[in-house]
Scaffold this motif. Structure first.
Motif, PDB file in Angstrom:
ATOM      1  N   MET A   1     -26.943  12.182 -32.664  1.00 32.40           N
ATOM      2  CA  MET A   1     -26.013  12.485 -33.734  1.00 32.40           C
ATOM      3  C   MET A   1     -26.145  11.422 -34.825  1.00 32.40           C
ATOM      4  SD  MET A   1     -21.905  12.753 -33.434  1.00 32.40           S
ATOM      5  CE  MET A   1     -21.197  14.150 -34.217  1.00 32.40           C
ATOM      6  N   TRP A   2     -26.290  11.885 -36.059  1.00 37.86           N
ATOM      7  CA  TRP A   2     -26.485  10.950 -37.176  1.00 37.86           C
ATOM      8  C   TRP A   2     -25.153  10.394 -37.657  1.00 37.86           C
ATOM      9  CZ3 TRP A   2     -31.158   9.229 -38.689  1.00 37.86           C
ATOM     10  CH2 TRP A   2     -32.271   9.935 -38.247  1.00 37.86           C
ATOM     11  N   HIS A   3     -25.134   9.083 -37.953  1.00 39.91           N
ATOM     12  CA  HIS A   3     -23.938   8.405 -38.440  1.00 39.91           C
ATOM     13  C   HIS A   3     -24.271   7.665 -39.725  1.00 39.91           C
ATOM     14  CE1 HIS A   3     -21.708   8.749 -34.587  1.00 39.91           C
ATOM     15  NE2 HIS A   3     -22.935   8.741 -34.097  1.00 39.91           N
ATOM     16  N   TYR A  36     -35.260   0.189 -41.073  1.00 37.27           N
ATOM     17  CA  TYR A  36     -35.442   0.226 -39.622  1.00 37.27           C
ATOM     18  C   TYR A  36     -34.124  -0.211 -38.981  1.00 37.27           C
ATOM     19  CZ  TYR A  36     -40.349   0.577 -40.729  1.00 37.27           C
ATOM     20  OH  TYR A  36     -41.546   1.004 -41.227  1.00 37.27           O
ATOM     21  N   ALA A  37     -33.822   0.378 -37.839  1.00 39.78           N
ATOM     22  CA  ALA A  37     -32.582   0.046 -37.134  1.00 39.78           C
ATOM     23  C   ALA A  37     -32.925  -0.402 -35.717  1.00 39.78           C
ATOM     24  CB  ALA A  37     -31.657   1.259 -37.089  1.00 39.78           C
ATOM     25  N   VAL A  38     -32.503  -1.615 -35.392  1.00 36.92           N
ATOM     26  CA  VAL A  38     -32.733  -2.155 -34.044  1.00 36.92           C
ATOM     27  C   VAL A  38     -31.411  -2.684 -33.507  1.00 36.92           C
ATOM     28  CG1 VAL A  38     -35.127  -2.798 -34.518  1.00 36.92           C
ATOM     29  CG2 VAL A  38     -33.318  -4.481 -34.881  1.00 36.92           C
ATOM     30  N   SER A  39     -31.353  -2.865 -32.203  1.00 41.22           N
ATOM     31  CA  SER A  39     -30.138  -3.439 -31.632  1.00 41.22           C
ATOM     32  C   SER A  39     -29.934  -4.831 -32.222  1.00 41.22           C
ATOM     33  CB  SER A  39     -30.214  -3.491 -30.110  1.00 41.22           C
ATOM     34  OG  SER A  39     -31.377  -4.159 -29.693  1.00 41.22           O
ATOM     35  N   TYR A 116     -33.472   2.609 -33.189  1.00 40.06           N
ATOM     36  CA  TYR A 116     -32.783   3.856 -33.507  1.00 40.06           C
ATOM     37  C   TYR A 116     -33.478   4.506 -34.702  1.00 40.06           C
ATOM     38  CZ  TYR A 116     -29.012   1.621 -30.867  1.00 40.06           C
ATOM     39  OH  TYR A 116     -28.274   0.975 -29.902  1.00 40.06           O
ATOM     40  N   PRO A 117     -33.617   5.830 -34.703  1.00 39.14           N
ATOM     41  CA  PRO A 117     -34.120   6.500 -35.896  1.00 39.14           C
ATOM     42  C   PRO A 117     -33.170   6.233 -37.069  1.00 39.14           C
ATOM     43  CG  PRO A 117     -34.137   7.987 -34.004  1.00 39.14           C
ATOM     44  CD  PRO A 117     -33.366   6.767 -33.601  1.00 39.14           C
ATOM     45  N   ALA A 118     -33.730   5.968 -38.235  1.00 38.67           N
ATOM     46  CA  ALA A 118     -32.908   5.724 -39.431  1.00 38.67           C
ATOM     47  C   ALA A 118     -33.470   6.534 -40.590  1.00 38.67           C
ATOM     48  CB  ALA A 118     -32.899   4.238 -39.762  1.00 38.67           C
ATOM     49  N   ARG A 119     -32.566   6.951 -41.494  1.00 33.09           N
ATOM     50  CA  ARG A 119     -32.992   7.687 -42.680  1.00 33.09           C
ATOM     51  C   ARG A 119     -32.015   7.386 -43.806  1.00 33.09           C
ATOM     52  NH1 ARG A 119     -31.239  13.780 -40.618  1.00 33.09           N
ATOM     53  NH2 ARG A 119     -29.012  13.533 -41.000  1.00 33.09           N
ATOM     54  N   VAL A 120     -32.458   7.691 -45.022  1.00 32.21           N
ATOM     55  CA  VAL A 120     -31.595   7.521 -46.188  1.00 32.21           C
ATOM     56  C   VAL A 120     -31.377   8.894 -46.800  1.00 32.21           C
ATOM     57  CG1 VAL A 120     -31.327   6.454 -48.450  1.00 32.21           C
ATOM     58  CG2 VAL A 120     -32.456   5.186 -46.592  1.00 32.21           C
ATOM     59  N   THR A 121     -30.109   9.262 -46.945  1.00 33.95           N
ATOM     60  CA  THR A 121     -29.742  10.554 -47.532  1.00 33.95           C
ATOM     61  C   THR A 121     -28.779  10.315 -48.684  1.00 33.95           C
ATOM     62  OG1 THR A 121     -29.930  11.580 -45.330  1.00 33.95           O
ATOM     63  CG2 THR A 121     -28.779  12.838 -47.036  1.00 33.95           C
ATOM     64  N   ASP A 122     -29.189  10.651 -49.888  1.00 28.97           N
ATOM     65  CA  ASP A 122     -28.355  10.468 -51.086  1.00 28.97           C
ATOM     66  C   ASP A 122     -27.790   9.049 -51.161  1.00 28.97           C
ATOM     67  OD1 ASP A 122     -28.778  13.121 -51.879  1.00 28.97           O
ATOM     68  OD2 ASP A 122     -27.058  13.838 -50.699  1.00 28.97           O
ATOM     69  N   GLY A 123     -28.632   8.054 -50.916  1.00 28.09           N
ATOM     70  CA  GLY A 123     -28.212   6.660 -51.019  1.00 28.09           C
ATOM     71  C   GLY A 123     -27.441   6.134 -49.823  1.00 28.09           C
ATOM     72  N   ASP A 128     -29.382   7.512 -36.089  1.00 25.49           N
ATOM     73  CA  ASP A 128     -29.197   8.510 -35.033  1.00 25.49           C
ATOM     74  C   ASP A 128     -28.902   7.799 -33.718  1.00 25.49           C
ATOM     75  OD1 ASP A 128     -29.131  10.897 -33.671  1.00 25.49           O
ATOM     76  OD2 ASP A 128     -31.321  11.094 -33.535  1.00 25.49           O
ATOM     77  N   ILE A 129     -27.710   8.040 -33.202  1.00 25.45           N
ATOM     78  CA  ILE A 129     -27.301   7.421 -31.928  1.00 25.45           C
ATOM     79  C   ILE A 129     -27.406   8.466 -30.829  1.00 25.45           C
ATOM     80  CG2 ILE A 129     -25.425   6.306 -30.657  1.00 25.45           C
ATOM     81  CD1 ILE A 129     -26.302   4.611 -32.949  1.00 25.45           C
TER      82      ILE A 129
END
Ligand code: FES
Length: 129
Positions: A1-3, A36-39, A116-123, A128-129
């Motif tokens: 689920m994307w946060h 990038y997203a890491v613990s 963790y997968p990471a993305r940028v949407t509209d800034g 994704d957790i």
């Protein structure tokens, strides 16, 4: 689920930012225009990695200088030991502490970081957790 965890403009180029999503502590890292997203917690002794340094894709822990690849989470190097040599200026209790720490370090594993997968949407930066 994307946060949604941050705005892109909150993260400097080549910088890091601590965020939380659900019960996870996450360190966002900017490298070459990607996030990038890491613990956030070091795979050695849980130091907060956002307080360390980021050079390219190499994240260095602030506590013992262990290094990680933010793209994969892989541990790249073991923590530095604290061999202070025969420096007379070091008080004996501190010298004993470092000796004990060095002995225990050899028995401590360094775990890879969770990514963790990471993305940028509209800034907005989303993870994704
Ligand atoms: Fe990170 Fe030791 S806590 S290298």
């Amino acid at each position: 689920m994307w946060h949604e965890v941050a705005k892109l403009h909150d993260i400097a180029a080549g910088g890091m930012k601590y965020v939380r999503a659900e019960d996870r502590e996450i360190c966002l890292c900017e490298y070459a225009g990607d996030i990038y997203a890491v613990s956030r917690r070091c795979g050695h002794q849980n130091a907060p990695l956002d307080q360390g340094s980021l050079e390219g894709w190499i994240l260095t822990c602030p506590l013992h200088d262990g290094q990680f690849d933010i793209r994969s989470g892989k541990n790249l190097s073991w923590p530095l030991d604290h061999d202070m040599g025969d420096e007379a200026a070091i008080p004996e209790p501190v010298r004993r502490y470092f000796k004990l720490e060095k002995r225990l370090q050899w028995k401590t594993r360094v775990h890879d970081l969770h990514t963790y997968p990471a993305r940028v949407t509209d800034g907005a930066v989303e993870v994704d957790i």
